[in-house]
Design an enzyme around this catalytic site. Sequence first.
Site, short mmCIF file in Angstrom:
data_model
loop_
_atom_site.label_atom_id
_atom_site.label_comp_id
_atom_site.label_asym_id
_atom_site.label_seq_id
_atom_site.Cartn_x
_atom_site.Cartn_y
_atom_site.Cartn_z
N ASP A 160 41.98 4.15 31.21
CA ASP A 160 41.76 4.91 29.99
C ASP A 160 40.94 4.03 29.05
O ASP A 160 40.81 2.82 29.25
CB ASP A 160 43.09 5.32 29.36
CG ASP A 160 42.95 6.54 28.45
OD1 ASP A 160 41.82 6.86 28.04
OD2 ASP A 160 43.99 7.18 28.16
N TRP A 161 40.38 4.63 28.03
CA TRP A 161 39.46 3.94 27.13
C TRP A 161 40.25 3.03 26.17
O TRP A 161 40.96 3.50 25.29
CB TRP A 161 38.66 4.97 26.35
CG TRP A 161 37.40 5.43 27.04
CD1 TRP A 161 36.14 5.41 26.50
CD2 TRP A 161 37.24 5.97 28.36
NE1 TRP A 161 35.22 5.91 27.42
CE2 TRP A 161 35.87 6.24 28.57
CE3 TRP A 161 38.11 6.22 29.42
CZ2 TRP A 161 35.35 6.77 29.74
CZ3 TRP A 161 37.61 6.75 30.61
CH2 TRP A 161 36.25 7.01 30.76
#
Length: 761
Positions: free
Chosen positions: A290-291
């Site tokens: 995920d970012w």
Amino acid sequence: MTTAAQPSSALRILRRTSAAVALLALLPAASLAQTMPTKDSAPLAARAGDPVWARADALVRQMTLDEKITYLHGLFPPNTKPAPADMIPSAGYVPGVPRLKIPTLRESDASLGVANQVEQRKGDTATALPSGLALAATFEPKLAYESGAMIGAEARAKTFNVLLAGGVNLTRDPWAGRNFEYLGEDPLLAGEMAGESIRGVQSNHIVSTIKHFAINSQETGRHVMDARIGEADLRESDLLAFQIAIEKGQPASVMCAYNKINGDWGCENDFLLNKVLKRDWNYPGWVMSDWGAVHSTTKAALAGLDQQSGQELDKQIYFGDDLKAAVARGEVSQARVDDMVRRILYGVIATGLIDNPTPASAQPIDYAANAKVAQVLAERGAVLLKNDRDLLPLAKSARKIVLVGAHADVGVLSGGGSSQVRSVGGAPVEIPLNGGEAASFVRVTWHASSPLQAIKAAYPNTEVSYVDGKDPAAAAAAARDADLAIVFAWHWQTEAQDAPSIALPENQDALIDAVAGANRNSLVVLETGGPVLMPWLDRVGGVLQAWYPGQRGGEAIAGILSGAVNPSGRLPMTFPRTEDQAPRASAPGYAEQAAIDDARRAGREAGPIKGFPVDYPEGAAVGYRWFAQQKLQPLYPFGYGLSYTSFGYRNLKVEDGDGLKVSFDVTNTGKVAGADAPQLYVTAGKRKSMVRLAGFQKVDLQPGETKRVTLSVDPRVLADYDTAKPGWTLPAGAYPLYVGAHAGDPALTGSAKLKAWSRKP
């Protein structure tokens, strides 16, 4: 059901290569063991007979180390300076290798449509679907496929080739901020729906992810919290949803979560990424972060992370020069780097992306046709919760209809966060946030689908008016002599923050009380991201759960009110009667985070929030299972929903023994056509006995029509996960079951006598 640990499951994604599937299916179990990753996620060296793996391996052998490293970390376009010439504002960008025709990866958020949250791409609109809960409420996997295919087609036309879609985290708490994106509380329903949605996306020769792996169940403290749950409970709930969805949809990528799981970050969690995903499930694709979810280089690489996403949001670029240096020091093997790249290429090849490149420039999109997809989802997913005295459908002879509140004159509410679509038609209302993590990329947004205008069109000879509801007394006065008074109630939820409670905000309960007191023919339309408290329920004539209904929500609501559409949605999550019925009445850490946000709004330095554990003592007993175990009566049970007609069930037949198949007749016993969603529940579990959804099917019926429904049961839904074996175990014995309209509705009862069954993870 194909066993996930068999090599054929990894090959089903390549459906066109039947000869290769046949060859791989002949591999003995001993050969399989040789392909399993070790603790350091060594490459799957012997995927014999898999032409996709062989092709990916051949490409890896031609790449330089620098080319490999470049493919293992992606940019976050809003923060990338300088920007590559061919990069467009979006979620992510990973440069390809042109000399080998390895494509650049252009990534977009896409849970509910091709996202453009704060209009990074000026003027670029897309079709906005209803929320994930609305999709789950249809109980129709074919609609999940069709909507996924629509999103994928729009994304491809906009030159994207990786969609950050496939959200399948189970709803454990009704106040969780991202519940609306996901698919409810049951692993079978969520897994089936997510799998079909992913399959639809990838039918366009582009990549879909599945996310967020795993037990990413609240937004408060999502970057620091530690989700704590036993392995068996996790396998029987959240992981089972992921496993079913991966088998059905064959996503090219899995996105690991922000949070810790039992002490290790999701993106450096050896148990989840190596042991469960790559070894037990034999998953051949790649794990992207995920970012902002990466915390290390060597540990993450050895624990199974294959690609760092949105690198500018992490503290450093862990999978760039740091990874290259770790290889030089011998901390990460060259073989592991090759495995990381090979897995990405496997997904790129298997989806058809490498052979069917996305267009270099934007292509025409039939937005009118896609709007129909959005409207059908809104219509089939809306749930009629209450309809006293057959208040609905309202006759076309009605003299006066009054709409109250929630900007129903101009649009319908949307959930917030990375899933936010800049919908065709625009956003008539946008409200910025005044603090908190969400403020940087979220606005409270309405889609331009006016219930007022849609109801006027459905009732051309009726006086239809709107009042904003800010003054309950004025709203009551306007509603007093109407044939129908409709209060549009809202409860906004978003990524990056949880709701303080599930009570309606801004004095809406008083507004509904006032209108209901003035007019007994009062209807509440709920635009919410999940359940809300309804202290006024006994005083209103009807309640329609519209969720966040997407860019054609106004038209869908009008169709249901007028009877042009017979509501057929069923609740994909339990609606509690009070907040204390849920395992947790509020988000752990919420008070601490709220204090930090308040301090920052006041200009004082504060935070960040410190890490904290979140225990899940309910284990696998999520949602309706929890309510049954605790002997709690919810406000509305899982699977519940009314119709303008009625249905009857009869002629139950149970075929058991080696497996379980249940069949029965469903009859439309009313006077109008409608759709029912009968559900099969079985009580099972030696470790922890629970009632479990074992099957469902949506059935459209004309008045008086009967159809035979047959449901085949995946034994894992009934089985215990035995960590000692390890694997699934279903003891021989008698298992009570029932067929009904919702959890707790034993319309037809029976028992299955099943033989012992077991299977590897």
